[in-house]
Design a protein around this motif. Structure first.
Motif, mmCIF file in Angstrom:
data_model
loop_
_atom_site.group_PDB
_atom_site.id
_atom_site.type_symbol
_atom_site.label_atom_id
_atom_site.label_comp_id
_atom_site.label_asym_id
_atom_site.label_seq_id
_atom_site.Cartn_x
_atom_site.Cartn_y
_atom_site.Cartn_z
ATOM 1 N N UNK A 13 47.984 30.322 45.559
ATOM 2 C CA UNK A 13 46.640 30.737 45.185
ATOM 3 C C UNK A 13 46.688 31.967 44.290
ATOM 4 N N UNK A 14 47.546 32.903 44.634
ATOM 5 C CA UNK A 14 47.675 34.119 43.828
ATOM 6 C C UNK A 14 48.127 33.783 42.408
ATOM 7 N N UNK A 15 49.016 32.814 42.286
ATOM 8 C CA UNK A 15 49.488 32.413 40.954
ATOM 9 C C UNK A 15 48.361 31.778 40.148
ATOM 10 N N UNK A 16 47.586 30.914 40.775
ATOM 11 C CA UNK A 16 46.482 30.266 40.060
ATOM 12 C C UNK A 16 45.444 31.309 39.656
ATOM 13 N N UNK A 17 45.152 32.255 40.540
ATOM 14 C CA UNK A 17 44.219 33.327 40.208
ATOM 15 C C UNK A 17 44.742 34.131 39.021
ATOM 16 N N UNK A 18 46.060 34.408 39.026
ATOM 17 C CA UNK A 18 46.660 35.204 37.951
ATOM 18 C C UNK A 18 46.621 34.496 36.611
ATOM 19 N N UNK A 69 44.125 33.380 35.270
ATOM 20 C CA UNK A 69 42.898 33.754 34.569
ATOM 21 C C UNK A 69 41.723 32.829 34.794
ATOM 22 N N UNK A 70 41.749 32.019 35.849
ATOM 23 C CA UNK A 70 40.602 31.153 36.130
ATOM 24 C C UNK A 70 39.385 32.000 36.484
ATOM 25 N N UNK A 71 38.190 31.523 36.166
ATOM 26 C CA UNK A 71 36.988 32.285 36.531
ATOM 27 C C UNK A 71 36.773 32.274 38.036
ATOM 28 N N UNK A 72 36.086 33.279 38.516
ATOM 29 C CA UNK A 72 35.702 33.425 39.914
ATOM 30 C C UNK A 72 36.895 33.353 40.865
ATOM 31 N N UNK A 73 37.781 34.337 40.833
ATOM 32 C CA UNK A 73 38.954 34.334 41.712
ATOM 33 C C UNK A 73 38.595 34.379 43.188
ATOM 34 N N UNK A 74 37.424 34.927 43.540
ATOM 35 C CA UNK A 74 37.042 34.988 44.949
ATOM 36 C C UNK A 74 36.953 33.580 45.529
ATOM 37 N N UNK A 75 36.313 32.688 44.809
ATOM 38 C CA UNK A 75 36.169 31.321 45.314
ATOM 39 C C UNK A 75 37.505 30.588 45.346
ATOM 40 N N UNK A 76 38.392 30.927 44.443
ATOM 41 C CA UNK A 76 39.729 30.346 44.520
ATOM 42 C C UNK A 76 40.450 30.817 45.784
ATOM 43 N N UNK A 77 40.343 32.111 46.088
ATOM 44 C CA UNK A 77 40.984 32.607 47.305
ATOM 45 C C UNK A 77 40.342 31.990 48.547
ATOM 46 N N UNK A 78 39.069 31.663 48.461
ATOM 47 C CA UNK A 78 38.410 31.022 49.598
ATOM 48 C C UNK A 78 38.932 29.607 49.838
ATOM 49 N N UNK A 79 39.481 28.977 48.799
ATOM 50 C CA UNK A 79 40.106 27.667 49.026
ATOM 51 C C UNK A 79 41.273 27.798 50.001
ATOM 52 N N UNK A 80 42.016 28.880 49.883
ATOM 53 C CA UNK A 80 43.121 29.158 50.802
ATOM 54 C C UNK A 80 42.578 29.423 52.211
ATOM 55 N N UNK A 81 41.469 30.141 52.305
ATOM 56 C CA UNK A 81 40.855 30.406 53.598
ATOM 57 C C UNK A 81 40.399 29.100 54.251
ATOM 58 N N UNK A 82 39.752 28.236 53.459
ATOM 59 C CA UNK A 82 39.261 26.975 54.019
ATOM 60 C C UNK A 82 40.411 26.084 54.467
ATOM 61 N N UNK A 83 41.539 26.157 53.791
ATOM 62 C CA UNK A 83 42.714 25.398 54.230
ATOM 63 C C UNK A 83 43.192 25.907 55.586
#
Length: 453
Positions: free
Chosen positions: A348-353, A355-369
């Motif tokens: 998740x950290x790599x995908x956020x890095x 440059x995708x928009x809205x990194x918070x929601x990307x990190x929440x994908x990890x939380x939901x998993x």
């Protein structure tokens, strides 16, 4: 039907307790409060209590007494359906059908379903066909429900004639139903012709393409291969998906992989050429299984994982997740399932890095998993350290997890006195878990400014 409230006693959908709160009260054994609220005009409480009473063997009259006051209110359709269910189980089918008929005539789906099943049980095929004629004439009855109810009655020819007559008159959207009845009547070639015709043109219904692929898989696998290869019909992508499933059903796993692999690779090639369409709509909210079901990378990874080839599945999803963030959560689920949560976090950290928009929601994908894997405590701990934990989506999700799985008192403090909407439901659930069911009901009834400390 006239469902005007006879007085102010019965609560509307907006004023009643939400189902989630009622379920929490029942789960924690507060039947006394359910009865109090039911007596005060809350339908959800009456419905829940009636089902609980029936489940523990109470006489039907107890549940009926709770439900009957609602038959002339805005809850009439649901109350009538539940009452009819009880009456039918007790053998009073005539009374059940009489109650359902007005709601079925208005096109209420549940009423049509239950009335139709009762008619079938009574051998009243002609009445069911009359419902189909009426529905086709005025587009009122849910046609798909009535057509399905005619299955096995030996009246397929009559149903086919009714559907064809409406299609010939210019009615659209009945082709799928017609094909279904043709198939069950053994007229497979006609069903294929109907669905193939519906796929012609610049636009088509995805469900028709999937239905045609299923039909060919059952009756003509060679034609499915041609369809997937591109025989001039739209929908070849969905034929490819079905062909892969057919190979799997036949135990030909490597062949299934070979069918999906070229399509799954396209996402990566598009990314390499800067042509990726960023699938925001599919990942902003909870991941849609239907949306993912049409993503070849996910289909391939799911196939591999189900057959023990997890490392290959991870290899497929890792580059695909960079191209489509909707695949981040499935990738994390695989890694967590393999006991590799730290690797999932790093992904998740790599995908956020990237440059995708809205990194918070990307990190929440990890939380939901984590939540999906039952790691609630870890999900809560991860959210506490999120850079945006003090506000926004991360803060809201932390409060929700605390309300359902963590410290209810902390959730109550986080949700605060000005709670509205879904947060108010979460606050009520937290109060119930904290042993304060009366406060939970009061907060649902009160203005948003009510403080609970």
């Amino acid at each position: 039907m006239d469902t005007a409230e006879p007085d102010g006693r019965y609560r509307s959908v907006e004023d009643g307790l939400p189902r989630e709160v009622v379920e929490a009260l029942a789960e924690h054994g507060h039947l006394d409060l359910l009865r109090r609220e039911a007596d005060d005009g809350d339908y959800e409480c009456a419905d829940m209590l009636g089902r609980l009473l029936r489940a523990r063997g109470e006489p039907p009259a107890a549940a009926l007494a709770l439900l009957r006051p609602f038959v002339n209110t805005s809850w009439a359709a649901r109350a009538t359906d539940h009452i009819a269910e009880i009456l039918a189980e007790e053998g009073d089918v005539v009374a059940a059908m009489a109650m359902l008929r007005p709601f079925a005539d208005e096109g209420q789906r549940e009423a049509v379903q239950r009335l139709g099943m009762l008619l079938v049980g009574q051998g009243r095929d002609e009445d069911l066909l009359a419902m189909l004629r009426q529905g086709l004439a005025d587009n009122l009855y849910p046609i798909d429900v009535v057509v399905e109810l005619t299955r096995g009655l030996g009246r397929d020819e009559a149903v086919i004639d009714l559907l064809r007559s409406r299609i010939d008159a210019g009615r659209r959207g009945l082709e799928s139903l017609l094909a279904s009845v043709l198939e069950r009547d053994g007229r497979v070639e006609e069903a294929v012709t109907v669905l193939s015709a519906s796929l012609r043109g610049r636009s088509y219904n995805i469900e028709d393409a999937e239905q045609l692929a299923d039909l060919l898989a059952r009756h003509d696998p060679a034609a499915l291969v041609d369809f997937a290869a591109g025989d001039g019909r739209n929908g070849r992508k969905f034929a490819t998906h079905r062909l892969a499933r057919l190979c799997e059903e036949q135990g030909r796993i490597d062949d299934a992989v070979a069918v999906l692999a070229p399509l799954a690779a396209r996402l990566r090639r598009k990314e390499e050429h800067g042509l990726v369409h960023y699938a925001v709509a599919s990942w902003l909210g909870p991941v849609s299984a239907d949306a993912l079901g049409r993503n070849e990378a996910w289909l391939l990874a799911d196939l591999l994982a189900r057959h023990g080839r997890v490392e290959e599945a991870i290899t497929v999803l890792r580059p695909a997740a960079s191209a489509d963030p909707a695949l981040v959560r499935p990738l994390c689920l695989l890694l967590i399932g393999q006991g590799r949560p730290d690797e999932a976090r790093a992904v998740v950290a790599e995908v956020v890095a990237e440059g995708r928009p809205d990194p918070v929601k990307l990190r929440l994908e990890w939380i939901e998993a984590l939540v999906a894997c039952g790691r609630h405590e870890q999900a809560i701990a991860e959210l506490r350290t999120d850079p945006e934990a003090g506000s926004g989506y991360a803060h809201e999700r932390l409060a929700a997890l605390l309300a359902c799985f963590g410290s209810p008192d902390e959730a109550i403090a986080m949700l605060g006195p000005a709670t509205e909407g879904w947060d108010r439901v979460l606050l009520a659930k937290a109060l119930i878990r904290a042993g304060r069911p009366q406060d939970a009901i009061a907060t649902m009834r009160a203005e948003p400014t009510t403080e609970w400390v």
